[in-house]
Each structure stands twice: as structure tokens, then as C-alpha cells.
Design a protein around this motif. Structure first.
Motif, short mmCIF file in Angstrom:
data_model
loop_
_atom_site.label_atom_id
_atom_site.label_comp_id
_atom_site.label_asym_id
_atom_site.label_seq_id
_atom_site.Cartn_x
_atom_site.Cartn_y
_atom_site.Cartn_z
N VAL A 297 -22.09 -31.14 23.98
CA VAL A 297 -23.07 -30.97 25.05
C VAL A 297 -24.43 -31.47 24.57
O VAL A 297 -25.13 -32.22 25.26
N VAL A 298 -24.81 -31.07 23.35
CA VAL A 298 -26.09 -31.48 22.80
C VAL A 298 -26.10 -32.97 22.50
O VAL A 298 -27.04 -33.70 22.86
N ALA A 299 -25.04 -33.47 21.85
CA ALA A 299 -25.01 -34.87 21.43
C ALA A 299 -25.06 -35.82 22.61
O ALA A 299 -25.83 -36.80 22.60
N TYR A 300 -24.27 -35.56 23.64
CA TYR A 300 -24.23 -36.48 24.77
C TYR A 300 -25.44 -36.31 25.69
O TYR A 300 -25.86 -37.28 26.33
N ALA A 301 -26.00 -35.12 25.77
CA ALA A 301 -27.23 -34.96 26.53
C ALA A 301 -28.35 -35.80 25.92
O ALA A 301 -29.16 -36.39 26.64
N GLY A 420 -17.60 -31.38 27.07
CA GLY A 420 -19.00 -31.24 26.68
C GLY A 420 -19.85 -32.39 27.19
O GLY A 420 -20.99 -32.19 27.65
N SER A 421 -19.30 -33.61 27.16
CA SER A 421 -20.06 -34.77 27.63
C SER A 421 -20.31 -34.68 29.13
O SER A 421 -21.37 -35.09 29.61
N MET A 422 -19.33 -34.16 29.86
CA MET A 422 -19.51 -34.06 31.31
C MET A 422 -20.47 -32.94 31.68
O MET A 422 -21.23 -33.06 32.64
N VAL A 423 -20.45 -31.86 30.92
CA VAL A 423 -21.48 -30.83 31.11
C VAL A 423 -22.85 -31.44 30.84
O VAL A 423 -23.81 -31.22 31.59
N ALA A 424 -22.95 -32.25 29.78
CA ALA A 424 -24.22 -32.91 29.45
C ALA A 424 -24.64 -33.87 30.55
O ALA A 424 -25.82 -33.93 30.93
N SER A 425 -23.69 -34.64 31.07
CA SER A 425 -24.00 -35.61 32.11
C SER A 425 -24.49 -34.93 33.39
O SER A 425 -25.50 -35.35 33.98
#
Length: 478
Positions: A297-301, A420-425
Motif C-alpha cells: 500500500v505504501v510502496a505503490y501509493a 495493496g497496490s489497488m488500495v493504493a491506487s
């Protein structure tokens, strides 16, 4: 004479890891990250060309990861059963098809469809690499291929360095469509390497001996209902996460019902798609999946949100926005190489978690008038967790997972990362709205900071991390 040659080759091969496998393993595993990093600098040009705001172009990110999150464990399970070669060849061929569709896409809808196909096409690379690592470890008796695991991590970091800069160059030369066309030669190279280098017979135990009758029985017992219920659960959950709003409450109801049906079915299935009985008893692996979700989540945000802000809120061109990302990935490569020499996992993850917290705190001090060196400083700090977290999580799964299900377990790791990436997106889209301004970036940074603190706590209180390289953590509890 032929038997003698084969015997000599066999004796030579058992001396160590078969290095001929490295090129297809590395190229297959980086097909997804290169598309992930390139899209970070193409979101704004695509939005300008197709008249779409950030809230709509975010689907280009989400579509890729929705398909990959669903496909990775499914393809991983097929690799566990049938071996990596045929799944690798079929999947990487889809990457080329997706590249053609994306290059010719007349509108955002078709472009999103190409990203879905691209996501399925990149599913086999990483699970196939982990399956080959485990089978080579079994063949050679060397159960800790740290150098090869590090090579996988460094390859991904190297591609991440090249991705944003390459994306900016391609946009300058041929527009955003050139970034889609890049997938065609990459797919051709991957298919050729797979044909030439990957073993024709699976080296996994389940598909072992290469007996057609045995493989036929395994094919007949593939848990297709379990895969279908898993797909319904994941798709409905991710669709809700992509556009967080109470009006979509029914998606959560569908996800809950499908997950309950999935659990009930898997507990009865003779050969379950995901063996919940084994997985449920492997608490360290479950915790690793949870920490992967939070870490990414942190990395992709940062990868998507911060890059969009540097273009729209700070005023950099796509090329210069890509340049700002380079220090992060250079640091990540160096950190991966140095830390890869050590088997330890706990230290890597703790330092990586602290790095995320510090970087998010510095993000909160940035404004549109900040000097460029402050942007570079944030990227440098983020390089430390970028290198340590991916390597530590990858090593954890390698040693914690059931060896007979290493490909599907590796696929599940990527699934949680993509969730996590989709939560970030979706978080970035909600934070920015119609424009990636400084206020939206600060809102996103606060969310990232909260996730970073949670990730740190998960690492601090997990007592099994110190034993993650012993290969016997499945019976432990945190």
C-alpha cells in the motif's frame, strides 16, 4: 554414447544451480514491474490525450493488478501441477497480444481491456521462477539459493530504475502508445528464451516423472470450482476497493458469501486449489501475506501518487518525473545486493519499515515550492524499504511455504501485493480527485504514514521472523 553424455550432463548439472534457467526466469519475472513503473509516468499523458481525469486513468493501474492478483495463484497452482514451461509460454504470448491491442487502442476502455490481458499475461513469470528455484534446490541439495533470490530482487529493482526513465523517453519519441508497443519485443524474447531454456518436463514433485497418466489424473482433479469461487471473491472485493463508496456495499456482501462458499468447498476438496488446512496452520506465512499487503500500500501509493504529484502539482515533465524516481531504485539495487548476502529476514523488514515511516513523514513537508533536492531526498529514503521489503518478503515465502505448493504460494504473495497496490491506487484517486495537487498529496501521505506504522508493528511483534530461514516456521505461532 548418448547415455554417457546424458550422465555427464547430469553430474555437471547437480554441481549447482542451472544458470541456463536464469534468462527466462529473470525476463518473465520483470514483465509485470516494467509495465507497472512505465505506467506511472504515462498516466498524465494518457489522460490528456484521451480526455480522462486521474480518477479514470487510475483504472489502467487497477485493471492490471486485478487481473494479475486473480491470475497469479491460479497460474501458480497450474505450474505446481504441470510444471512451468507451458504456462510460461502461453502467458508471455499474451503479453505480446496485449501490447498490440494497447498500441492500437482508440479509447480508454480498450486500453483498460489491454491492461487486463497484460495482467493475465504476466502471471506466470514469478511463480515459474520460484518453482524452478525450489526444484533446482531439490535437485542439487542446496536449499538456500540466496544468490538467485537476490538476482530476482535486483532484476526487478533494475527494471524499476529503467521503467520511469524509459517511459519518459518512449513518450518523447512516439507518445504514450510507444510504451504499449514495447511489450511486443519483450514477449517475443520471453517466448524464445522459454522455448530454448525451460525444461520440457516439470521438475516439481507433483508433476514428477513426466507420466502422461499421472498428469491426466491431476488435470482431472484440478479444483475448478474452488478457482471459480476464489475469482468471485477476489473480483468483488477488488472492485469495491478500486472505488471506495458505501453505494457499492453489495460487492462486500458478494465477497463475503463467495469467500464462505470457497472456504467450505476447499475444506472438502480432495485436491484443493488453496489447501486451507495447511495454510491455516502456517501462521507465519499468513502473517507474511498480511505484511505484504500493508507494505505495498505504501510502496505503490508512492510510485503512483507521488509521481502524479511531481507532474501536476510540482510541474515536472514525464521524463523528469521519471528521473526523480531513479535515485530510489538505485538505492534499492544497492541495498538488495548488500543485504542479499545475509539470510536474515527480521532485520531487513524492520529497517524497511522504519524507512517507509521516515519517507512518509518527509513527504508531508513538501509543497509546490519545495526545492528539487527535497524530491530526490524522499526518493533516496524510499529506496531503502524498496530494496529490503521485497527481498525480505520473497525470502520469507520461499522458506515458509509448502515446497510442493511454492508456485501458488509465491502467486498468493503477489496477489496480496497487488491488493495493496489497488488500495493504493484507489486511495490516490480519492485523494487527488480531478487533479494531483499538493493538498491531495499530503492527504495521501497521511494514509501512507498510517500504513507504514502498522507495517512496522507487524514486524516488531512477529517473533517467527528470526527463524524464517530455518525452513521450519510453519509450525510456529507469532
Amino acid at each position: 554414447m548418448t547415455d554417457q553424455k546424458a550422465e555427464r550432463r547430469g553430474r555437471t548439472a547437480t554441481a549447482g544451480f542451472d544458470r541456463r534457467l536464469l534468462p527466462p526466469m529473470l525476463l518473465g519475472s520483470v514483465l509485470n514491474p516494467i509495465n507497472s513503473t512505465i505506467i506511472a509516468v504515462t498516466l498524465v499523458p494518457i489522460g490528456d490525450a484521451l480526455g480522462a481525469p486521474p480518477s479514470q486513468t487510475a483504472w489502467l493501474v487497477s485493471a492490471l493488478y486485478l487481473a494479475t492478483a486473480l491470475g497469479q495463484p491460479v497460474v501458480g497452482r497450474l505450474i505446481d501441477v504441470f510444471g512451468p514451461r507451458r504456462l510460461f509460454l502461453v502467458s508471455t504470448s499474451l503479453v505480446g497480444v496485449a501490447g498490440v491491442i494497447g498500441t492500437l487502442a482508440p479509447n480508454l476502455g480498450v486500453l483498460i481491456a489491454s491492461r487486463v490481458l497484460l495482467g493475465f499475461g504476466t502471471c506466470a513469470g514469478y511463480p515459474a521462477a520460484m518453482a524452478l528455484l525450489r526444484s533446482e534446490a531439490r535437485r542439487t541439495g542446496q536449499d538456500s539459493p540466496g544468490g538467485v533470490l537476490t538476482a530476482l530482487a535486483v532484476a526487478n529493482q533494475t527494471i524499476a530504475v529503467i521503467g520511469p526513465l524509459l517511459g519518459g523517453l518512449l513518450i518523447g519519441l512516439g507518445g504514450w502508445r510507444a510504451t504499449c508497443a514495447l511489450n511486443v519485443p519483450l514477449a517475443v524474447a520471453a517466448v524464445l528464451l522459454g522455448l530454448l531454456r525451460l525444461p520440457k518436463e516439470a521438475r516439481t514433485k507433483e508433476a514428477g516423472a513426466g507420466e502422461p497418466e499421472q498428469r491426466g489424473r491431476l488435470a482431472a482433479q484440478l479444483d475448478l470450482p474452488g478457482m471459480a469461487l476464489f475469482a468471485v471473491t477476489l473480483i468483488s472485493l477488488l472492485l469495491f476497493l478500486m472505488n471506495l463508496h458505501l453505494r457499492d456495499w453489495y460487492l462486500l456482501v458478494i465477497a463475503a458469501a463467495a469467500s464462505a462458499a470457497f472456504a467450505a468447498w476447499e475444506l472438502r476438496a480432495p485436491i484443493p486449489f488453496i489447501d486451507l488446512r495447511v495454510l491455516g496452520g502456517n501462521t507465519p506465512l499468513l502473517v507474511t501475506y498480511g505484511r505484504a499487503l500493508v507494505a505495498y500500500v505504501v510502496a505503490y501509493a508512492f510510485l503512483y501518487g507521488f509521481t502524479q504529484w511531481t507532474e501536476e502539482g510540482f510541474g515536472l515533465s514525464p521524463f523528469h518525473a521519471g528521473l526523480v524516481q531513479i535515485p530510489m531504485f538505485l538505492v534499492a539495487i544497492g541495498v538488495s545486493i548488500v543485504s542479499g548476502r545475509s539470510k536474515g529476514v527480521r532485520g531487513k523488514l524492520l529497517v524497511g519499515a522504519l524507512g517507509q515511516v521516515v519517507a512518509c513523514a518527509v513527504m508531508l513537508t513538501l509543497t509546490g515550492d519545495s526545492p528539487v533536492w527535497m524530491l530526490v531526498l524522499v526518493a533516496l529514503i524510499f529506496g531503502v524499504p524498496q530494496g529490503l521489503n521485497s527481498l525480505g518478503l520473497q525470502n520469507s515465502v520461499y522458506f515458509q511455504a509448502d515446497p510442493e505448493r511454492i508456485a501458488s504460494s509465491a502467486g498468493l504473495l503477489r496477489t496480496f501485493a497487488y491488493i495493496g497496490s489497488m488500495v493504493a491506487s484507489s486511495t490516490a484517486a480519492a485523494s487527488f480527485g480531478q487533479r494531483a495537487d499538493t493538498g491531495g498529496m499530503h492527504h495521501l501521505a497521511w494514509i501512507m504514514l498510517g500504513a507504514g506504522v502498522l507495517y512496522l508493528l507487524l514486524n516488531v511483534f512477529d517473533r517467527t521472523l528470526g527463524r524464517a530461514t530455518d525452513g521450519d516456521t510453519s509450525a510456529d505461532t507469532p
